[in-house]
Design an enzyme around this catalytic site. Sequence first.
Site, PDB file in Angstrom:
ATOM      1  N   SER A   1       1.150  -5.474   4.631  1.00 26.41           N
ATOM      2  CA  SER A   1       1.892  -5.978   5.903  1.00 26.41           C
ATOM      3  C   SER A   1       0.904  -6.560   6.495  1.00 26.41           C
ATOM      4  O   SER A   1      -0.351  -6.149   6.509  1.00 26.41           O
ATOM      5  CB  SER A   1       2.453  -4.644   6.709  1.00 26.41           C
TER       6      SER A   1
ATOM      7  N   TYR B   1       1.780   3.156  11.312  1.00 25.30           N
ATOM      8  CA  TYR B   1       2.343   2.296  10.446  1.00 25.30           C
ATOM      9  C   TYR B   1       1.154   1.353  10.209  1.00 25.30           C
ATOM     10  O   TYR B   1       0.919   0.905   8.909  1.00 25.30           O
ATOM     11  CB  TYR B   1       3.341   1.666  10.915  1.00 25.30           C
TER      12      TYR B   1
END
Length: 283
Positions: free
Chosen positions: A166, A179
């Site tokens: 990501s 995250y």
Amino acid sequence: MKLPFNVDLKNKVAVVTGGSGILCGAMAEALAACGAKVAILALGQEGCDAKADQIKAAGGTAIGINTNVLDKESIKRAHEIILKEFGPCDILINGAGGNHPKGTTTNEYLLPEDLDNEELTTFFDLDPEGVKFVFDLNFLGTLLPSQEFAKDMINKEGATIINISSMNAYTPLTKIPAYSGAKAAVTNFTQWLAVHMSKVGIRVNAIAPGFFVTAQNEKLLFNEDGTPTARSQKILNSTPMGRYGEAHELIGTLLYLVNNDASGFVNGVCIPVDGAFSAYSGV
């Protein structure tokens, strides 16, 4: 599915974890459209079957297997089914991942008055179990399937592992430290595994999507009337292309990485697909 270019994956077996979701579901469809036999691995048999049925309705070959990527026995059982139905794995897409509210702060910044507000989750209130869940799901959920399926790939021509990282790995977003840190671990692990597997013919790379609308983030990005939330508007303002990515826009990068003729010397990299988010300084 309309492909950006054709890649011949006939007789290849592809395993896609998180394959019932929007982004990895599109990847599974693309691999099948190129001729691969695709195994959809995710939590929930219904979702796995729905994606497999969609692929089969389009003329592809697929199977859905309810799998917990944090359970080695569950992954092993899935592997046994795939070996029986399709044969050894050639392509592994590690797409399972996600966040958890207990690894998320309420506000972007810590203010002095927040410390006395019991309604807020500050940095000091982050739940270790919530943070652990996020790290386990994203990092161990990449490592464990790689341990299982890479056994099939040793010294096999065209064998490749693609991890889904990501842009959070490079530019951590506010409010989601667990995250962001977990995806940074996935990117680092991609580099490590590429080196480790380099003598047995397995290439390992990653794709780092920017901002795409998925089932996990849709309610955070849009109000009930469909207008963007304040956080969504900040994202769009920081993405020079001024919009969210669409799932099909990941497919060109995916097919490039699985095509050994095109990317046979590409190893240990993480490719951003982010509308220039990572290139924009904000001014």
